[in-house]
Design a protein around this motif. Structure first.
Motif, PDB file in Angstrom:
ATOM      1  N   HIS A  69      14.477  18.860 -19.427  1.00 47.12           N
ATOM      2  CA  HIS A  69      14.560  19.729 -18.247  1.00 47.12           C
ATOM      3  C   HIS A  69      15.951  19.656 -17.636  1.00 47.12           C
ATOM      4  O   HIS A  69      16.717  18.727 -17.898  1.00 47.12           O
ATOM      5  CB  HIS A  69      13.561  19.286 -17.173  1.00 47.12           C
ATOM      6  CG  HIS A  69      12.148  19.649 -17.475  1.00 47.12           C
ATOM      7  ND1 HIS A  69      11.272  20.028 -16.505  1.00 47.12           N
ATOM      8  CD2 HIS A  69      11.444  19.686 -18.625  1.00 47.12           C
ATOM      9  CE1 HIS A  69      10.084  20.280 -17.034  1.00 47.12           C
ATOM     10  NE2 HIS A  69      10.174  20.061 -18.327  1.00 47.12           N
ATOM     11  N   GLU A  70      16.239  20.638 -16.786  1.00 43.89           N
ATOM     12  CA  GLU A  70      17.467  20.619 -15.998  1.00 43.89           C
ATOM     13  C   GLU A  70      17.158  21.116 -14.600  1.00 43.89           C
ATOM     14  O   GLU A  70      16.520  22.160 -14.430  1.00 43.89           O
ATOM     15  CB  GLU A  70      18.539  21.496 -16.631  1.00 43.89           C
ATOM     16  CG  GLU A  70      19.849  21.461 -15.869  1.00 43.89           C
ATOM     17  CD  GLU A  70      20.981  22.171 -16.592  1.00 43.89           C
ATOM     18  OE1 GLU A  70      22.133  21.763 -16.364  1.00 43.89           O
ATOM     19  OE2 GLU A  70      20.725  23.098 -17.365  1.00 43.89           O
ATOM     20  N   SER A  71      17.608  20.367 -13.596  1.00 44.17           N
ATOM     21  CA  SER A  71      17.487  20.786 -12.204  1.00 44.17           C
ATOM     22  C   SER A  71      18.810  21.397 -11.772  1.00 44.17           C
ATOM     23  O   SER A  71      19.877  20.856 -12.072  1.00 44.17           O
ATOM     24  CB  SER A  71      17.176  19.591 -11.300  1.00 44.17           C
ATOM     25  OG  SER A  71      15.916  19.067 -11.617  1.00 44.17           O
ATOM     26  N   THR A  72      18.728  22.529 -11.085  1.00 47.10           N
ATOM     27  CA  THR A  72      19.923  23.204 -10.581  1.00 47.10           C
ATOM     28  C   THR A  72      19.637  23.709  -9.170  1.00 47.10           C
ATOM     29  O   THR A  72      18.483  23.794  -8.756  1.00 47.10           O
ATOM     30  CB  THR A  72      20.309  24.408 -11.470  1.00 47.10           C
ATOM     31  OG1 THR A  72      19.190  25.298 -11.570  1.00 47.10           O
ATOM     32  CG2 THR A  72      20.728  23.966 -12.863  1.00 47.10           C
ATOM     33  N   ASP A  74      20.475  26.998  -6.543  1.00 47.27           N
ATOM     34  CA  ASP A  74      21.037  28.345  -6.505  1.00 47.27           C
ATOM     35  C   ASP A  74      22.005  28.463  -5.333  1.00 47.27           C
ATOM     36  O   ASP A  74      22.274  27.471  -4.648  1.00 47.27           O
ATOM     37  CB  ASP A  74      19.922  29.407  -6.438  1.00 47.27           C
ATOM     38  CG  ASP A  74      19.103  29.331  -5.164  1.00 47.27           C
ATOM     39  OD1 ASP A  74      19.542  28.703  -4.185  1.00 47.27           O
ATOM     40  OD2 ASP A  74      18.014  29.930  -5.137  1.00 47.27           O
ATOM     41  N   LYS A  80      15.815  24.229  -8.380  1.00 45.48           N
ATOM     42  CA  LYS A  80      14.957  24.845  -9.386  1.00 45.48           C
ATOM     43  C   LYS A  80      15.008  23.972 -10.634  1.00 45.48           C
ATOM     44  O   LYS A  80      16.074  23.481 -11.019  1.00 45.48           O
ATOM     45  CB  LYS A  80      15.487  26.246  -9.694  1.00 45.48           C
ATOM     46  CG  LYS A  80      14.804  26.967 -10.814  1.00 45.48           C
ATOM     47  CD  LYS A  80      15.362  28.371 -10.930  1.00 45.48           C
ATOM     48  CE  LYS A  80      15.925  28.565 -12.306  1.00 45.48           C
ATOM     49  NZ  LYS A  80      16.398  29.904 -12.565  1.00 45.48           N
ATOM     50  N   MET A  81      13.861  23.756 -11.255  1.00 43.75           N
ATOM     51  CA  MET A  81      13.814  22.970 -12.480  1.00 43.75           C
ATOM     52  C   MET A  81      13.389  23.884 -13.625  1.00 43.75           C
ATOM     53  O   MET A  81      12.424  24.633 -13.506  1.00 43.75           O
ATOM     54  CB  MET A  81      12.844  21.799 -12.351  1.00 43.75           C
ATOM     55  CG  MET A  81      12.868  20.893 -13.548  1.00 43.75           C
ATOM     56  SD  MET A  81      12.004  19.316 -13.325  1.00 43.75           S
ATOM     57  CE  MET A  81      10.415  19.832 -12.758  1.00 43.75           C
ATOM     58  N   THR A  82      14.146  23.805 -14.737  1.00 42.83           N
ATOM     59  CA  THR A  82      13.895  24.644 -15.895  1.00 42.83           C
ATOM     60  C   THR A  82      13.731  23.775 -17.132  1.00 42.83           C
ATOM     61  O   THR A  82      14.502  22.835 -17.334  1.00 42.83           O
ATOM     62  CB  THR A  82      15.090  25.603 -16.133  1.00 42.83           C
ATOM     63  OG1 THR A  82      15.360  26.306 -14.919  1.00 42.83           O
ATOM     64  CG2 THR A  82      14.816  26.576 -17.237  1.00 42.83           C
ATOM     65  N   GLN A  83      12.735  24.106 -17.947  1.00 42.24           N
ATOM     66  CA  GLN A  83      12.588  23.409 -19.219  1.00 42.24           C
ATOM     67  C   GLN A  83      13.604  23.975 -20.206  1.00 42.24           C
ATOM     68  O   GLN A  83      13.809  25.188 -20.277  1.00 42.24           O
ATOM     69  CB  GLN A  83      11.181  23.586 -19.779  1.00 42.24           C
ATOM     70  CG  GLN A  83      10.969  22.811 -21.057  1.00 42.24           C
ATOM     71  CD  GLN A  83       9.554  22.937 -21.601  1.00 42.24           C
ATOM     72  OE1 GLN A  83       8.676  23.520 -20.976  1.00 42.24           O
ATOM     73  NE2 GLN A  83       9.328  22.367 -22.769  1.00 42.24           N
ATOM     74  N   LEU A  84      14.280  23.085 -20.950  1.00 48.03           N
ATOM     75  CA  LEU A  84      15.252  23.497 -21.964  1.00 48.03           C
ATOM     76  C   LEU A  84      14.623  23.328 -23.344  1.00 48.03           C
ATOM     77  O   LEU A  84      14.105  22.255 -23.659  1.00 48.03           O
ATOM     78  CB  LEU A  84      16.518  22.638 -21.873  1.00 48.03           C
ATOM     79  CG  LEU A  84      17.248  22.630 -20.535  1.00 48.03           C
ATOM     80  CD1 LEU A  84      18.419  21.648 -20.580  1.00 48.03           C
ATOM     81  CD2 LEU A  84      17.717  24.019 -20.169  1.00 48.03           C
ATOM     82  N   LYS A 102      20.245  17.167 -15.655  1.00 50.19           N
ATOM     83  CA  LYS A 102      19.452  17.114 -16.882  1.00 50.19           C
ATOM     84  C   LYS A 102      18.632  15.823 -16.887  1.00 50.19           C
ATOM     85  O   LYS A 102      19.097  14.785 -16.442  1.00 50.19           O
ATOM     86  CB  LYS A 102      20.368  17.155 -18.107  1.00 50.19           C
ATOM     87  CG  LYS A 102      21.058  18.492 -18.292  1.00 50.19           C
ATOM     88  CD  LYS A 102      22.050  18.421 -19.442  1.00 50.19           C
ATOM     89  CE  LYS A 102      22.807  19.712 -19.596  1.00 50.19           C
ATOM     90  NZ  LYS A 102      23.556  20.123 -18.419  1.00 50.19           N
TER      91      LYS A 102
END
Length: 145
Positions: A69-72, A74, A80-84, A102
């Protein structure tokens, strides 16, 4: 002369070692969740080798499932956390997996994993290579090591 030839042969074999040229992982640690049953997180630093690699998954005996995952944040500061699905590791690069960036989410942590233990993490690459690191297990809320 024989000693010199032997030394050259040993040095030559060492230079061919996949360990010497491949991806290295260091500083691995796992932060346990504050609430039992919630996911934990794993962090480490990846060091690229002489060939580009692509990290495709991570596994550990400490959890049923692991996701990259990666936290970013905006423009408004919302996190926001997104699975990579994968992560490219260019030649000679360094990629840090750290809180707020990450990380590897660990779902279904096994109940017998406790702070102070050491647990192996195995990183799987698209090339078929693997790298294993021993992660220190830390208490909930622990800061980066």
């Amino acid at each position: 002369m024989r000693t010199l030839a032997g030394l050259v042969a040993v040095l030559g074999l060492g230079a061919c070692s996949p360990q010497a040229d491949g991806v290295k992982v260091d500083g691995a640690w796992i932060r346990l969740p504050a609430v039992a049953g919630q996911p934990g997180a794993a962090y480490f630093t990846l060091h690229g080798g002489r060939e580009a690699e692509t990290l495709v998954s991570v596994s550990t005996r400490a959890a049923d499932k692991a996701e990259i995952h990666e936290s970013t944040k905006d423009g408004t500061g919302m996190a926001k956390m997104t699975q990579l699905a994968s992560l490219d590791l260019p030649v000679g690069s360094e990629v840090k997996f750290a809180p707020g960036g990450k990380h590897v989410m660990l779902f279904g942590l096994v109940p017998n994993v406790h702070a102070g233990e050491k647990v192996p993490l195995t990183l799987h690459f698209a090339s078929g290579h693997e790298a294993t690191a021993v992660a220190d297990v830390a208490v909930p809320g622990a800061e980066q090591r």
